[in-house]
Motif scaffolding. Structure first.
Motif, PDB file in Angstrom:
ATOM      1  N   THR A 141      -2.819  11.597   3.861  1.00 53.98           N
ATOM      2  CA  THR A 141      -1.367  11.567   3.797  1.00 53.98           C
ATOM      3  C   THR A 141      -0.898  11.260   2.387  1.00 53.98           C
ATOM      4  N   THR A 143       2.115   9.723   2.048  1.00 54.60           N
ATOM      5  CA  THR A 143       3.003   8.583   2.210  1.00 54.60           C
ATOM      6  C   THR A 143       2.216   7.302   2.341  1.00 54.60           C
ATOM      7  N   ALA A 147       3.674   4.396   6.883  1.00 58.95           N
ATOM      8  CA  ALA A 147       4.610   5.474   7.188  1.00 58.95           C
ATOM      9  C   ALA A 147       4.475   5.904   8.645  1.00 58.95           C
ATOM     10  N   HIS A 148       5.599   6.364   9.197  1.00 55.81           N
ATOM     11  CA  HIS A 148       5.606   6.767  10.593  1.00 55.81           C
ATOM     12  C   HIS A 148       5.081   8.193  10.764  1.00 55.81           C
ATOM     13  N   VAL A 149       5.276   9.043   9.779  1.00 59.25           N
ATOM     14  CA  VAL A 149       4.892  10.446   9.898  1.00 59.25           C
ATOM     15  C   VAL A 149       4.017  10.823   8.715  1.00 59.25           C
ATOM     16  N   SER A 150       2.976  11.587   8.975  1.00 61.57           N
ATOM     17  CA  SER A 150       2.121  12.097   7.915  1.00 61.57           C
ATOM     18  C   SER A 150       1.959  13.605   8.107  1.00 61.57           C
ATOM     19  N   ASN A 154       5.005  16.286  10.048  1.00 69.00           N
ATOM     20  CA  ASN A 154       6.408  16.399   9.644  1.00 69.00           C
ATOM     21  C   ASN A 154       6.957  17.810   9.777  1.00 69.00           C
ATOM     22  N   ASP A 159      12.819  17.743  11.775  1.00 71.39           N
ATOM     23  CA  ASP A 159      12.640  17.143  10.463  1.00 71.39           C
ATOM     24  C   ASP A 159      13.348  17.948   9.379  1.00 71.39           C
ATOM     25  N   GLU A 172      11.350  13.980   1.545  1.00 67.96           N
ATOM     26  CA  GLU A 172      10.349  12.952   1.805  1.00 67.96           C
ATOM     27  C   GLU A 172       9.865  13.102   3.241  1.00 67.96           C
ATOM     28  N   LEU A 173       8.612  12.741   3.480  1.00 67.38           N
ATOM     29  CA  LEU A 173       8.109  12.776   4.841  1.00 67.38           C
ATOM     30  C   LEU A 173       8.749  11.695   5.690  1.00 67.38           C
ATOM     31  N   ASN A 174       9.090  10.573   5.067  1.00 68.62           N
ATOM     32  CA  ASN A 174       9.699   9.453   5.781  1.00 68.62           C
ATOM     33  C   ASN A 174      10.852   8.912   4.951  1.00 68.62           C
ATOM     34  N   ARG A 177      15.652   4.579   6.664  1.00 67.07           N
ATOM     35  CA  ARG A 177      16.693   4.696   7.687  1.00 67.07           C
ATOM     36  C   ARG A 177      17.358   3.339   7.908  1.00 67.07           C
TER      37      ARG A 177
END
Length: 393
Positions: A141, A143, A147-150, A154, A159, A172-174, A177
């Protein structure tokens, strides 16, 4: 009679049959029986192993197991990607230039939307390409670990649509928020948006339009004293409207969208009003564009060994192109002086950075903003008026 019987017996013993159909059928039957036995033995021993889903899932799970297919897909994808980005820039501009019913304001708004989409898709491609390269070298990954998403998790419609509407140009992947939507903050920004857009329209109609209309004759007569007087008269309302627009767009509107989408990164501008150099102003008055240029243009050029001054000049060239694209196309004209005016920021930046410091540099930046903009506005309006009204009369 005996001779005839003897002749027939000799013929029968010497007969050369050429039809071996029965023997061929025997061979086929034997082959079928043998292979049937082998098939049945395999089935009894291993069971049914045929699973077409397994092959498809293997390709989807790790497409690098199929390098030849990936090469074809990537080549075709790159071509389609370039076609798509080219279409995003030239099809809307061709439409604006062709249709006489499109007004300059409407055309500029449409081209701004497509330019933003162009920059977003370019960033989306770059980031996913970097992730794919890292994944290909066994890194999982791009990130951080938390990170929540790799990648490639994504790559979803949700997304990319979030990124399209998010108030940023860099993918960005994450994204950071915010925990919730603050309704009071949202309503304040909405009120500011409605109030300041009406204020801008009122100032343009009441203050700028009469001044611009009264400036046409001095420009036609090339009365330089009157031209300078008109320019100075236009400088104050033009600059005031620009400041209101800046607050309306970069603070009210972008914070409104960010709050609505719970977008955590709210750094849309920095203290450009304290700029002591032209370079500092261009780097801080529009942070989303600055970050995009830095990540997707400046650093890649520097990574290829390009000189720093050449890379900065290239960024000014791209900026000048897009500024002229967003103004000249809606006005249905191209002016080389406008493009060169943007490029004049390079020697101006060099002069201010070299010879002026502190408050003097800050004053020079403010003068360039207050005086430079009305000059461009008057020249654009004059050329538009001459091209579309005087030449047709």
């Amino acid at each position: 009679m005996d001779c005839h019987v003897l002749q027939e017996s000799l013929l029968s013993s010497a007969s050369g049959y050429s039809n071996y159909r029965g023997i061929l059928n025997w061979c086929v039957v034997m082959l079928v029986l043998c292979n049937a036995r082998l098939f049945l033995e395999n089935l009894i021993k291993y069971g049914i192993l045929v699973d077409p889903i397994q092959v498809v899932s293997l390709f989807l799970k790790d497409p690098y197991n199929w390098p030849a297919s990936c090469l074809i897909i990537e080549t075709t994808g790159t071509f389609l990607y370039l076609v798509n980005l080219t279409t995003l820039l030239f099809f809307p501009s061709a439409t604006v230039l062709t249709l006489t019913s499109i007004t300059p304001v409407g055309g500029a708004f449409a081209l701004c939307v497509y330019t933003v989409l162009f920059m977003k898709l370019y960033s989306y491609k770059d980031v996913n390409m970097w992730c794919r390269e890292i994944r290909h070298t066994k890194a999982r990954t791009l990130t951080p670990v938390h990170a929540h998403v790799s990648y490639p998790g994504n790559l979803t419609h949700r997304d990319i649509y979030y990124f399209v509407f998010a108030p940023t140009l860099c993918y960005e992947l994450n994204f950071p928020r915010s925990p919730r939507i603050r309704k009071s903050f949202l309503l304040r920004r909405l009120f500011e948006m409605l109030f300041f857009i009406q204020l801008q329209i009122g100032l343009v109609q009441q203050w700028m339009v009469p001044t611009i209309q009264n400036s046409m004759k001095p420009f036609q007569d090339m009365d330089f004293s009157r031209m300078i007087e008109r320019m100075l008269k236009l400088a104050v309302p033009n600059h005031l409207i620009w400041l209101i627009f800046f607050y309306w767009f970069f603070h009210s509107s972008m914070n409104f969208v960010a709050e609505l989408m719970r977008f955590g990164d709210r750094e849309f501008y920095q203290d450009w009003w304290n700029s002591e150099t032209v370079t500092y102003f261009w780097s801080n008055w529009n942070i989303p564009v600055h970050k995009w240029c830095l990540r997707h243009f400046y650093k890649p050029l520097m990574g290829r060994g390009v000189n720093k001054w050449v890379a900065q000049t290239a960024i000014f060239l791209v900026s000048a192109f897009f500024h002229e694209y967003l103004v000249s196309v809606p006005l249905k004209m191209f002016r080389l002086w406008a493009f060169m005016g943007m490029m004049s920021q390079i020697p101006l930046a060099w002069f201010v950075g070299r010879f002026l410091r502190g408050n003097y540099g800050n004053a020079a930046v403010w003068i360039s903003l207050i005086i430079g903009q009305p000059i461009a506005v008057l020249m654009y309006v004059h050329d538009f008026y001459v091209l579309h009204y005087v030449s047709q009369s």
